[in-house]
Design a protein around this motif. Structure first.
Motif, PDB file in Angstrom:
ATOM      1  N   SER A   1     -66.617  17.776  67.123  1.00  0.00           N
ATOM      2  CA  SER A   1     -66.359  18.372  68.414  1.00  0.00           C
ATOM      3  C   SER A   1     -67.489  18.038  69.363  1.00  0.00           C
TER       4      SER A   1
ATOM      5  N   TRP B   1     -47.502  13.463  59.622  1.00  0.00           N
ATOM      6  CA  TRP B   1     -48.515  13.770  60.638  1.00  0.00           C
ATOM      7  C   TRP B   1     -48.691  12.580  61.561  1.00  0.00           C
TER       8      TRP B   1
ATOM      9  N   GLN C   1     -70.353  27.858  62.965  1.00  0.00           N
ATOM     10  CA  GLN C   1     -69.589  28.663  62.009  1.00  0.00           C
ATOM     11  C   GLN C   1     -70.312  28.685  60.664  1.00  0.00           C
TER      12      GLN C   1
ATOM     13  N   PHE D   1     -61.054  24.788  55.853  1.00  0.00           N
ATOM     14  CA  PHE D   1     -60.036  23.771  56.081  1.00  0.00           C
ATOM     15  C   PHE D   1     -59.905  23.464  57.579  1.00  0.00           C
ATOM     16  N   GLN D   2     -60.006  24.481  58.393  1.00  0.00           N
ATOM     17  CA  GLN D   2     -59.979  24.274  59.837  1.00  0.00           C
ATOM     18  C   GLN D   2     -61.282  23.652  60.310  1.00  0.00           C
ATOM     19  N   LEU D   3     -62.405  24.087  59.739  1.00  0.00           N
ATOM     20  CA  LEU D   3     -63.708  23.558  60.126  1.00  0.00           C
ATOM     21  C   LEU D   3     -63.809  22.070  59.835  1.00  0.00           C
ATOM     22  N   ARG D   4     -63.265  21.638  58.712  1.00  0.00           N
ATOM     23  CA  ARG D   4     -63.337  20.221  58.341  1.00  0.00           C
ATOM     24  C   ARG D   4     -62.662  19.319  59.361  1.00  0.00           C
ATOM     25  N   ARG D   5     -61.682  19.835  60.080  1.00  0.00           N
ATOM     26  CA  ARG D   5     -60.998  19.041  61.095  1.00  0.00           C
ATOM     27  C   ARG D   5     -61.930  18.700  62.247  1.00  0.00           C
ATOM     28  N   SER D   6     -63.005  19.476  62.397  1.00  0.00           N
ATOM     29  CA  SER D   6     -63.987  19.226  63.453  1.00  0.00           C
ATOM     30  C   SER D   6     -65.158  18.378  62.974  1.00  0.00           C
TER      31      SER D   6
ATOM     32  N   THR E   1     -65.854  31.543  57.352  1.00  0.00           N
ATOM     33  CA  THR E   1     -64.943  30.795  58.209  1.00  0.00           C
ATOM     34  C   THR E   1     -63.933  30.041  57.358  1.00  0.00           C
ATOM     35  N   ASP E   2     -62.867  29.604  57.970  1.00  0.00           N
ATOM     36  CA  ASP E   2     -61.838  28.809  57.307  1.00  0.00           C
ATOM     37  C   ASP E   2     -62.338  27.373  57.213  1.00  0.00           C
TER      38      ASP E   2
ATOM     39  N   THR F   1     -57.964  15.171  59.831  1.00  0.00           N
ATOM     40  CA  THR F   1     -57.215  16.202  59.110  1.00  0.00           C
ATOM     41  C   THR F   1     -58.011  16.805  57.957  1.00  0.00           C
TER      42      THR F   1
END
Length: 202
Positions: A3, A120, A73, A81-86, A78-79, A111
């Motif tokens: 990010s 996807w 985070q 799986f969501q963090l890894r996307r960043s 924290t999640d 992803t």
């Protein structure tokens, strides 16, 4: 993909991180702060804990003790799986199940998976980012900071000029080496012999 962050913002902060596996201490008391705009090199002999540390900083492993904040985070709160996307971590240790192009491998970082996700479709900005990262691979870079690991412990950490020295590298690898810099490239040669240099980074 990482990010956006302003120069100087904290991207990663690890404090007194230990990792224990099967009663074996893999990392001991690792502390490091990485800010946006910095380019770090992680150096150490085989078994030093480099892959373990990268898995923690990439949100693929939790520390046994200590705290790790990634993009603001905290691991454990924290999640991941969501963090890894960043984060967009890509490693050659990933067991790819199918043949992928270099661009597709980079896109797996969007992803946080080891292969392209079924059904996807990457967004235009994700494709643009992947192409930009591939372009950067072909350019010389300037390392600003270095973290030296040996047997799971920090040997040196900080600005490259202060850490990537003959004394600290010899201590890290338990072998006499001489550090040289020529045309922007750092090299390590066996000391006192004048062996061909092994280039570390640009």
């Amino acid at each position: 993909m990482t990010s956006h962050a302003d120069p100087g913002d904290k991207v990663i902060e690890a404090r007194e991180v230990d990792v224990v596996r099967e009663r074996r201490l893999l990392l001991a008391g690792i502390s490091v702060t990485i800010r946006a705009g910095e380019h770090w090199a992680l150096i150490g002999p085989n078994g030093a804990g480099k892959s373990t540390l990268l898995s923690v900083l990439g949100a693929y492993r939790h520390p046994t003790r200590g705290q790790v904040d990634i993009l603001g985070q905290r691991l454990g709160r924290t999640d991941v799986f969501q963090l890894r996307r960043s984060i967009g971590r890509v490693t050659p240790q990933h067991p790819l199940r199918s043949a992928l192009t270099a661009r597709e491998v980079v896109l797996t970082g969007a992803t946080g998976t080891i292969d392209l996700m079924p059904r996807w479709t990457p967004r235009p900005d994700e494709l643009e980012r992947a192409d930009h990262l591939l372009y950067l691979l072909g350019l010389p870079t300037t390392t600003t900071h270095v973290l030296l690991l040996r047997e799971g412990r920090t040997v040196g950490c900080g600005r490259v000029e202060k850490v990537l020295t003959t004394e600290m590298m010899s201590n890290c690898f338990d072998h006499s080496v001489r550090i040289l810099r020529h045309a922007g490239r750092w090299a390590a040669v066996a000391a006192p012999d004048s062996a061909a240099p092994h280039f570390l980074t640009r």
